[in-house]
Design a protein around this motif. Structure first.
Motif, PDB file in Angstrom:
ATOM      1  N   GLN A  21     -72.561  14.117  67.730  1.00  0.00           N
ATOM      2  CA  GLN A  21     -73.655  13.141  67.701  1.00  0.00           C
ATOM      3  C   GLN A  21     -74.899  13.596  68.447  1.00  0.00           C
ATOM      4  N   THR A  22     -74.780  14.630  69.242  1.00  0.00           N
ATOM      5  CA  THR A  22     -75.942  15.084  70.014  1.00  0.00           C
ATOM      6  C   THR A  22     -76.427  16.474  69.628  1.00  0.00           C
ATOM      7  N   ARG A  23     -75.663  17.217  68.829  1.00  0.00           N
ATOM      8  CA  ARG A  23     -76.059  18.591  68.465  1.00  0.00           C
ATOM      9  C   ARG A  23     -76.270  18.675  66.954  1.00  0.00           C
ATOM     10  N   HIS A  24     -77.462  19.142  66.587  1.00  0.00           N
ATOM     11  CA  HIS A  24     -77.825  19.300  65.179  1.00  0.00           C
ATOM     12  C   HIS A  24     -78.296  20.728  64.959  1.00  0.00           C
ATOM     13  N   ARG A  25     -77.869  21.299  63.856  1.00  0.00           N
ATOM     14  CA  ARG A  25     -78.159  22.698  63.577  1.00  0.00           C
ATOM     15  C   ARG A  25     -78.626  22.859  62.131  1.00  0.00           C
ATOM     16  N   VAL A  26     -79.740  23.549  61.950  1.00  0.00           N
ATOM     17  CA  VAL A  26     -80.216  23.861  60.600  1.00  0.00           C
ATOM     18  C   VAL A  26     -79.437  25.069  60.100  1.00  0.00           C
ATOM     19  N   ILE A  27     -78.814  24.919  58.949  1.00  0.00           N
ATOM     20  CA  ILE A  27     -78.068  25.998  58.316  1.00  0.00           C
ATOM     21  C   ILE A  27     -78.991  26.668  57.302  1.00  0.00           C
ATOM     22  N   GLY A  28     -79.119  27.987  57.397  1.00  0.00           N
ATOM     23  CA  GLY A  28     -80.037  28.718  56.527  1.00  0.00           C
ATOM     24  C   GLY A  28     -79.362  29.745  55.632  1.00  0.00           C
ATOM     25  N   SER A  29     -78.038  29.684  55.527  1.00  0.00           N
ATOM     26  CA  SER A  29     -77.317  30.715  54.771  1.00  0.00           C
ATOM     27  C   SER A  29     -77.453  30.583  53.259  1.00  0.00           C
ATOM     28  N   VAL A  30     -77.795  29.399  52.755  1.00  0.00           N
ATOM     29  CA  VAL A  30     -77.982  29.232  51.307  1.00  0.00           C
ATOM     30  C   VAL A  30     -79.372  29.735  50.959  1.00  0.00           C
ATOM     31  N   ARG A  31     -79.438  30.885  50.346  1.00  0.00           N
ATOM     32  CA  ARG A  31     -80.726  31.511  50.056  1.00  0.00           C
ATOM     33  C   ARG A  31     -81.150  31.357  48.609  1.00  0.00           C
ATOM     34  N   GLU A  32     -80.227  31.028  47.735  1.00  0.00           N
ATOM     35  CA  GLU A  32     -80.578  30.829  46.328  1.00  0.00           C
ATOM     36  C   GLU A  32     -79.688  29.732  45.768  1.00  0.00           C
ATOM     37  N   THR A  33     -80.246  28.912  44.890  1.00  0.00           N
ATOM     38  CA  THR A  33     -79.474  27.848  44.255  1.00  0.00           C
ATOM     39  C   THR A  33     -79.675  27.924  42.749  1.00  0.00           C
ATOM     40  N   LEU A  34     -78.577  27.774  42.018  1.00  0.00           N
ATOM     41  CA  LEU A  34     -78.645  27.873  40.558  1.00  0.00           C
ATOM     42  C   LEU A  34     -77.797  26.794  39.904  1.00  0.00           C
ATOM     43  N   PHE A  35     -78.289  26.230  38.809  1.00  0.00           N
ATOM     44  CA  PHE A  35     -77.518  25.327  37.966  1.00  0.00           C
ATOM     45  C   PHE A  35     -77.137  26.146  36.733  1.00  0.00           C
ATOM     46  N   ALA A  36     -75.852  26.481  36.623  1.00  0.00           N
ATOM     47  CA  ALA A  36     -75.376  27.437  35.613  1.00  0.00           C
ATOM     48  C   ALA A  36     -75.833  27.114  34.182  1.00  0.00           C
ATOM     49  N   PRO A  37     -75.729  25.875  33.691  1.00  0.00           N
ATOM     50  CA  PRO A  37     -76.167  25.619  32.319  1.00  0.00           C
ATOM     51  C   PRO A  37     -77.659  25.864  32.094  1.00  0.00           C
ATOM     52  N   ARG A  38     -78.450  25.737  33.129  1.00  0.00           N
ATOM     53  CA  ARG A  38     -79.899  25.924  33.011  1.00  0.00           C
ATOM     54  C   ARG A  38     -80.316  27.354  33.329  1.00  0.00           C
ATOM     55  N   GLU A  39     -79.571  28.022  34.224  1.00  0.00           N
ATOM     56  CA  GLU A  39     -79.972  29.332  34.725  1.00  0.00           C
ATOM     57  C   GLU A  39     -78.837  30.348  34.603  1.00  0.00           C
TER      58      GLU A  39
END
Length: 164
Positions: A108-126
């Motif tokens: 409840q007191t520690r928040h962390r930005v996760i940056g490991s997702v560098r690309e996102t794809l929707f398979a039927p579209r891309e």
């Protein structure tokens, strides 16, 4: 409080009530403006390359697997993730809108930005881009969907439970 349109068409906002500051959405540009208590990536996001592809970037993946890859990126920039959705575009579109970033509440007191997702794809579209990513020699790991995502039926696009 201000709001912005999310890719899904819903209104959304983020409020830091301590500082009475509102931002439209999490993004690379917003990282320096986050409250000091939020841990942001200390590695160069621009230097990260994709070394893993994950199908079905649901909650389990984001809380556990992407978190571990984020830890690894502090030592080796070759382990960014390409998150690919097979069934719906909502989550990958939201992650793309946020530059692949999201906040993990460690307690409840520690928040962390996760940056490991560098690309996102929707398979039927891309699909062509996804195939190129899978064929990239820098990609060393392919993570299959977790159990919840494997149990979708193609005709309903909803989860189905196995009968016992």
């Amino acid at each position: 409080m201000t709001s912005a349109k999310l890719p899904s068409g819903r209104a959304g906002s983020r409020c830091d009530c301590t500082n009475q500051r509102v931002t439209s959405h999490l993004s690379r540009a917003e990282l320096p403006l986050l409250p000091s208590g939020v841990q942001i990536p200390e590695y160069d996001l621009a230097a990260v390359s994709v070394g893993a592809v994950h199908f079905g970037p649901g909650a389990f993946h984001r809380v556990h697997q992407a978190n571990y890859f984020d830890d690894l990126l502090h030592h080796d920039p070759r382990w960014g993730i390409c998150a690919a959705s097979l069934h719906t575009s909502g989550l990958v579109d939201q992650l793309a809108w946020q530059d692949g970033l999201y906040v993990l509440e460690e307690d409840q007191t520690r928040h962390r930005v996760i940056g490991s997702v560098r690309e996102t794809l929707f398979a039927p579209r891309e699909g062509a881009r996804l195939l190129a990513c899978l064929a990239d020699p820098r990609v060393q790991v392919v993570l299959p969907p977790t159990k919840a995502n494997r149990m979708r039926t193609p005709d309903t696009r909803t989860s189905s439970r196995r009968r016992r």
